[in-house]
Motif scaffolding. Structure first.
Motif, PDB file in Angstrom:
ATOM      1  N   GLY A  81     -10.705  17.729  -1.153  1.00 32.59           N
ATOM      2  CA  GLY A  81      -9.282  17.527  -0.837  1.00 32.59           C
ATOM      3  C   GLY A  81      -8.389  18.310  -1.786  1.00 32.59           C
ATOM      4  N   GLY A  82      -7.253  18.775  -1.245  1.00 32.82           N
ATOM      5  CA  GLY A  82      -6.297  19.512  -2.073  1.00 32.82           C
ATOM      6  C   GLY A  82      -5.512  18.553  -2.955  1.00 32.82           C
ATOM      7  N   SER A  83      -5.240  18.983  -4.189  1.00 28.96           N
ATOM      8  CA  SER A  83      -4.508  18.123  -5.119  1.00 28.96           C
ATOM      9  C   SER A  83      -3.123  17.784  -4.565  1.00 28.96           C
ATOM     10  CB  SER A  83      -4.381  18.854  -6.459  1.00 28.96           C
ATOM     11  OG  SER A  83      -3.925  17.953  -7.422  1.00 28.96           O
ATOM     12  N   GLY A  84      -2.757  16.486  -4.646  1.00 28.24           N
ATOM     13  CA  GLY A  84      -1.444  16.057  -4.163  1.00 28.24           C
ATOM     14  C   GLY A  84      -1.383  15.890  -2.650  1.00 28.24           C
ATOM     15  N   GLU A  85      -2.539  15.929  -1.991  1.00 29.43           N
ATOM     16  CA  GLU A  85      -2.571  15.856  -0.522  1.00 29.43           C
ATOM     17  C   GLU A  85      -3.073  14.486  -0.041  1.00 29.43           C
ATOM     18  OE1 GLU A  85      -1.867  18.382   1.805  1.00 29.43           O
ATOM     19  OE2 GLU A  85      -1.063  19.523   0.117  1.00 29.43           O
ATOM     20  N   ALA A  86      -2.622  14.120   1.166  1.00 28.49           N
ATOM     21  CA  ALA A  86      -3.123  12.911   1.835  1.00 28.49           C
ATOM     22  C   ALA A  86      -3.946  13.330   3.051  1.00 28.49           C
ATOM     23  CB  ALA A  86      -1.965  12.039   2.280  1.00 28.49           C
ATOM     24  N   TYR A  87      -4.961  12.533   3.393  1.00 25.28           N
ATOM     25  CA  TYR A  87      -5.837  12.839   4.538  1.00 25.28           C
ATOM     26  C   TYR A  87      -6.027  11.578   5.391  1.00 25.28           C
ATOM     27  CZ  TYR A  87      -6.868  17.101   2.040  1.00 25.28           C
ATOM     28  OH  TYR A  87      -6.737  18.305   1.392  1.00 25.28           O
ATOM     29  N   LYS A 144       0.842  -1.208   0.000  1.00 22.92           N
ATOM     30  CA  LYS A 144       0.000   0.000   0.000  1.00 22.92           C
ATOM     31  C   LYS A 144       0.881   1.264   0.000  1.00 22.92           C
ATOM     32  CE  LYS A 144      -3.955   0.194   0.247  1.00 22.92           C
ATOM     33  NZ  LYS A 144      -5.019   0.186  -0.795  1.00 22.92           N
ATOM     34  N   ALA A 145       2.016   1.201   0.713  1.00 23.37           N
ATOM     35  CA  ALA A 145       2.934   2.346   0.707  1.00 23.37           C
ATOM     36  C   ALA A 145       3.512   2.526  -0.702  1.00 23.37           C
ATOM     37  CB  ALA A 145       4.048   2.122   1.729  1.00 23.37           C
ATOM     38  N   GLY A 146       3.890   1.403  -1.337  1.00 21.85           N
ATOM     39  CA  GLY A 146       4.418   1.469  -2.712  1.00 21.85           C
ATOM     40  C   GLY A 146       3.402   2.096  -3.654  1.00 21.85           C
ATOM     41  N   ALA A 147       2.150   1.700  -3.494  1.00 22.38           N
ATOM     42  CA  ALA A 147       1.087   2.253  -4.346  1.00 22.38           C
ATOM     43  C   ALA A 147       0.991   3.765  -4.158  1.00 22.38           C
ATOM     44  CB  ALA A 147      -0.250   1.590  -3.997  1.00 22.38           C
ATOM     45  N   GLU A 148       1.043   4.203  -2.896  1.00 20.61           N
ATOM     46  CA  GLU A 148       0.956   5.652  -2.636  1.00 20.61           C
ATOM     47  C   GLU A 148       2.089   6.418  -3.306  1.00 20.61           C
ATOM     48  OE1 GLU A 148       0.155   7.874   0.775  1.00 20.61           O
ATOM     49  OE2 GLU A 148      -0.797   6.218   1.851  1.00 20.61           O
ATOM     50  N   HIS A 149       3.301   5.867  -3.256  1.00 19.54           N
ATOM     51  CA  HIS A 149       4.436   6.552  -3.896  1.00 19.54           C
ATOM     52  C   HIS A 149       4.156   6.732  -5.392  1.00 19.54           C
ATOM     53  CE1 HIS A 149       6.968   6.843  -0.428  1.00 19.54           C
ATOM     54  NE2 HIS A 149       7.057   5.538  -0.256  1.00 19.54           N
ATOM     55  N   LEU A 150       3.603   5.691  -6.015  1.00 22.51           N
ATOM     56  CA  LEU A 150       3.307   5.793  -7.452  1.00 22.51           C
ATOM     57  C   LEU A 150       2.220   6.837  -7.713  1.00 22.51           C
ATOM     58  CD1 LEU A 150       3.436   1.982  -8.318  1.00 22.51           C
ATOM     59  CD2 LEU A 150       4.960   3.757  -9.217  1.00 22.51           C
ATOM     60  N   VAL A 151       1.239   6.906  -6.822  1.00 18.70           N
ATOM     61  CA  VAL A 151       0.148   7.879  -6.984  1.00 18.70           C
ATOM     62  C   VAL A 151       0.718   9.306  -6.940  1.00 18.70           C
ATOM     63  CG1 VAL A 151      -1.922   8.840  -5.881  1.00 18.70           C
ATOM     64  CG2 VAL A 151      -1.649   6.356  -6.072  1.00 18.70           C
ATOM     65  N   ILE A 173       3.046  14.436  -9.562  1.00 19.02           N
ATOM     66  CA  ILE A 173       4.178  15.348  -9.795  1.00 19.02           C
ATOM     67  C   ILE A 173       4.671  15.245 -11.248  1.00 19.02           C
ATOM     68  CG2 ILE A 173       6.593  15.783  -9.165  1.00 19.02           C
ATOM     69  CD1 ILE A 173       5.683  14.710  -6.288  1.00 19.02           C
ATOM     70  N   SER A 174       4.878  14.020 -11.724  1.00 19.11           N
ATOM     71  CA  SER A 174       5.502  13.854 -13.044  1.00 19.11           C
ATOM     72  C   SER A 174       4.555  14.172 -14.188  1.00 19.11           C
ATOM     73  CB  SER A 174       5.994  12.409 -13.224  1.00 19.11           C
ATOM     74  OG  SER A 174       6.799  12.030 -12.159  1.00 19.11           O
ATOM     75  N   HIS A 175       3.283  13.843 -14.013  1.00 14.51           N
ATOM     76  CA  HIS A 175       2.357  13.957 -15.154  1.00 14.51           C
ATOM     77  C   HIS A 175       1.232  14.945 -14.909  1.00 14.51           C
ATOM     78  CE1 HIS A 175       4.411  10.636 -17.023  1.00 14.51           C
ATOM     79  NE2 HIS A 175       4.163   9.842 -16.005  1.00 14.51           N
ATOM     80  N   GLY A 176       1.246  15.601 -13.761  1.00 10.19           N
ATOM     81  CA  GLY A 176       0.205  16.603 -13.499  1.00 10.19           C
ATOM     82  C   GLY A 176      -1.177  16.003 -13.269  1.00 10.19           C
ATOM     83  N   LEU A 177      -1.229  14.697 -12.965  1.00 14.54           N
ATOM     84  CA  LEU A 177      -2.535  14.078 -12.659  1.00 14.54           C
ATOM     85  C   LEU A 177      -3.019  14.632 -11.308  1.00 14.54           C
ATOM     86  CD1 LEU A 177      -4.431  11.841 -13.843  1.00 14.54           C
ATOM     87  CD2 LEU A 177      -3.255  10.212 -12.351  1.00 14.54           C
TER      88      LEU A 177
END
Ligand code: NAD
Ligand code: DAU
Length: 336
Positions: A233-239, A154-161, A166-170
């Motif tokens: 939620g703010g873009s790029g943020e975790a809650y 799950k941590a690995g998945a979050e890093h990819l998200v 950051i990389s693709h502006g998603l």
């Protein structure tokens, strides 16, 4: 933010199905597409009452064809699909990497290719690791210290998200929920396992001394928190999403036995889970500041959940009779 066509992966599972029910009531105009592989944990009975209001696609988030098909024309995707049980991740970690890591990556790529407006990743408080021996409540800025194959995936998945943000502006957002309970939960996690075992007068297996603590949150509150983060939620943020509860395994067992009028002797202390995390606790202030208000205290949520299992015996008896459940009971618990 406004959405019209929304994809819910893993929507035939426990929290995903609770979210679909919540969303159909909160947003009756939404077109909801559920993409679900229907693993042992997926159950179309969880969506039976709403099947005529959703589009269901049986497919794998790790399969790019299935992912693009489901995401075509979608405004948002919420990724609930996962291998979710820690004990199973000790038996078969490969399945966790395939779905939780590779599957999330495939879904992110599909979201980018299909021009999806917002990607919400349903993550977990387990990414922070064990807080045993402290009185700390994890903050979103805390480092990741996952300790099981499940939490590592799950941590690995979050890093990819976040990397895709950051990389693709998603436009990505992440929720880190605490231990969840409520209707439709597969009877392998502690609360539904203990309720259904107690109803069958079988022992309630407590790992070690049963003192490990969790922050149990009702599925309705988890669903409402996810929905709020999707919209505000703010873009790029975790809650963090948690109930501000601290309840031990023994307390869970005692509450269930008392509610069902079963004897305390059904509690059975068994060999501990390897690498058992003894305490999780999140600080949900950031989500509360967005306007998240929970409906359930643990005692009320547990009573309602016990009532659901009493009223839906056929649902869990069918699930428990299947070979996937029997085989976990034999491989994991026999001789423990
Ligand atoms: P669950 O095991 O009940 O359901 C998972 C669903 O995902 C099932 O319907 C299954 O068929 C589907 N699925 C699995 N692999 C798939 C794949 N490759 N492609 C498509 N569908 C697939 O899980 P849950 O407890 O409802 O958890 C949902 C999400 O919430 C997970 O991401 C989990 O990590 C997270 N979470 C769970 C809890 C908890 O206490 N249960 C707490 C915090 C976060
Ligand atoms: O914290 C969020 C996580 O909670 C989610 O991300 C996971 O998907 C979900 O499975 C859950 O993980 P846990 O390992 O905390 O849940 P589980 O119900 O398996 O265990 C809860 C506690 O109860 C833990 O301390 C271990 C204990 N336990 C569990 C089982 C299944 C027992 O004592 N006996 C049992 O038979």
């Amino acid at each position: 933010m406004n959405f019209k066509r929304v994809v819910v992966t893993g929507g035939a599972g426990f929290i995903g199905a609770n979210y679909v029910h919540y969303a159909l009531s909160a947003h009756p105009d939404w077109q909801i597409v559920v993409l679900d592989k229907l693993t042992y944990a997926g159950n179309l009975e969880n969506l039976e009452s709403v099947m005529n209001r959703i589009e269901f696609i049986q497919g794998d988030i790790a399969n790019p064809v299935d992912a693009r098909k489901a995401l075509r024309g979608a405004d948002a995707v919420l990724n609930f699909a996962a291998e979710s049980h820690v004990d199973r991740s000790l038996l078969d970690p490969g399945a966790f990497v395939r779905t939780n890591v590779e599957g999330t990556l495939v879904l992110l790529e599909a979201a980018r290719q299909e021009g999806v407006k917002r990607f919400l990743q349903v993550s977990t408080d387990e990414v922070y690791g064990d807080l045993h021996g402290t009185d700390h409540h994890s903050l979103e800025t805390d480092p990741f210290r996952p300790r099981s194959p499940y939490s590592a995936s799950k941590a690995g998945a979050e890093h990819l998200v976040f990397a895709h943000g950051i990389s693709h502006g998603l436009d990505v957002v992440v929720t880190r929920g605490s231990n969840t309970y409520g209707p439709y939960q597969y009877p392998e996690k502690i609360i539904p396992l203990f309720i259904t075992n107690a109803l069958e007068d079988k022992p309630l297996p407590l790992y070690g001394d049963g003192s490990a603590v969790r922050d149990y949150m009702h599925a309705y509150d988890h669903a409402s928190g996810i929905d709020l983060v999707l919209h505000r939620g703010g873009s790029g943020e975790a809650y963090n999403l948690g109930a501000r509860e601290q309840i031990s395994g023994v307390q869970v067992a005692d509450a269930i036995l008392a509610a069902l009028g079963k004897p305390p002797s059904l509690k059975q202390f068994v060999t501990d889970r390897p690498g058992h995390d003894y305490r999780y606790s999140v600080d949900p202030a950031k989500a509360e500041a967005l306007g998240w208000v929970r409906r359930y205290a643990f005692s009320e949520g547990l009573s309602e959940t016990i009532r659901w299992y009493l009223q839906n015996r056929a649902w869990w008896q069918r699930v428990r009779a299947k070979k996937e459940h029997q085989s976990l009971m034999q491989t994991w618990y026999e001789g423990r």
